[in-house]
Design a protein around this motif. Sequence first.
Motif, short mmCIF file in Angstrom:
data_model
loop_
_atom_site.label_atom_id
_atom_site.label_comp_id
_atom_site.label_asym_id
_atom_site.label_seq_id
_atom_site.Cartn_x
_atom_site.Cartn_y
_atom_site.Cartn_z
N LYS A 133 0.84 -1.21 0.00
CA LYS A 133 0.00 0.00 0.00
C LYS A 133 0.87 1.26 0.00
O LYS A 133 0.56 2.24 -0.66
CB LYS A 133 -0.92 0.00 1.22
N TYR A 134 1.97 1.22 0.72
CA TYR A 134 2.85 2.39 0.86
C TYR A 134 3.73 2.58 -0.38
O TYR A 134 3.88 3.69 -0.87
CB TYR A 134 3.71 2.24 2.11
N TYR A 135 4.36 1.51 -0.86
CA TYR A 135 5.33 1.61 -1.96
C TYR A 135 4.80 1.16 -3.32
O TYR A 135 5.53 1.22 -4.31
CB TYR A 135 6.59 0.80 -1.61
N ASN A 136 3.58 0.66 -3.37
CA ASN A 136 2.97 0.17 -4.61
C ASN A 136 3.72 -1.02 -5.22
O ASN A 136 3.64 -1.25 -6.43
CB ASN A 136 2.85 1.29 -5.65
N VAL A 137 4.44 -1.73 -4.41
CA VAL A 137 5.13 -2.93 -4.84
C VAL A 137 5.27 -3.83 -3.62
O VAL A 137 5.53 -3.34 -2.52
CB VAL A 137 6.51 -2.60 -5.48
N PRO A 138 5.08 -5.13 -3.76
CA PRO A 138 5.22 -6.01 -2.59
C PRO A 138 6.67 -6.09 -2.14
O PRO A 138 7.60 -5.92 -2.95
CB PRO A 138 4.73 -7.37 -3.10
N PRO A 139 6.92 -6.36 -0.86
CA PRO A 139 8.29 -6.41 -0.36
C PRO A 139 9.12 -7.48 -1.06
O PRO A 139 10.34 -7.31 -1.21
CB PRO A 139 8.14 -6.71 1.13
N SER A 140 8.50 -8.55 -1.52
CA SER A 140 9.25 -9.61 -2.20
C SER A 140 9.85 -9.15 -3.53
O SER A 140 10.81 -9.72 -4.01
CB SER A 140 8.34 -10.82 -2.43
N LYS A 141 9.29 -8.08 -4.11
CA LYS A 141 9.79 -7.57 -5.38
C LYS A 141 10.42 -6.19 -5.24
O LYS A 141 10.79 -5.57 -6.23
CB LYS A 141 8.64 -7.50 -6.39
N PHE A 142 10.56 -5.71 -4.02
CA PHE A 142 11.08 -4.36 -3.79
C PHE A 142 12.57 -4.27 -4.11
O PHE A 142 13.01 -3.33 -4.75
CB PHE A 142 10.85 -3.94 -2.33
N VAL A 143 13.35 -5.23 -3.68
CA VAL A 143 14.79 -5.24 -3.94
C VAL A 143 15.08 -6.34 -4.95
O VAL A 143 14.74 -7.48 -4.75
CB VAL A 143 15.58 -5.51 -2.63
N TRP A 144 15.69 -5.96 -6.04
CA TRP A 144 15.94 -6.92 -7.12
C TRP A 144 17.17 -7.71 -6.85
O TRP A 144 18.18 -7.50 -6.54
CB TRP A 144 16.06 -6.19 -8.44
#
Length: 144
Positions: A133-144
């Motif tokens: 909700k905050y970053y518009n991307v799930p944490p699993s895909k936040f860091v490549w």
Amino acid sequence: MSQIRLKGCLTILIAKIMELYGCNQYRGEFIQDTTKQKLTKYLDKLQPVFNFAHEHLHQSLSVGELAIVSGMSEKYFISYFKNALGITPGRYIYQLKMNRARELLYSKQYSIKEIASMLGYPDPYSFSKAFKKYYNVPPSKFVW
């Protein structure tokens, strides 16, 4: 830069400034003296709340707890906090947690489950939902 991305960047910048001020590492040199004095008075009174929030970020914090730390009634505390920072205490805590989550994800030392626990979320699903909700991307895909 798109409007949404710009808004996100500004939100992160403001949250980081508030976080640094909460740790006594930022004093806002760009603010005019009269405004700075007024803002400093407000923020100094909230300093115990900032300290408490940083020390208890691993827990689920309620506005009532923060009001007790500030020595104000809950209703007055919410109003005072919003006048001082322009956001509600709940939003402030949310931003702190999301900033910390971002840092922990970048470090690549912890699993999503561990980060959720470190930030006081009851389970990884709740954390992932809040993060997305905050970053518009799930944490699993936040860091490549």
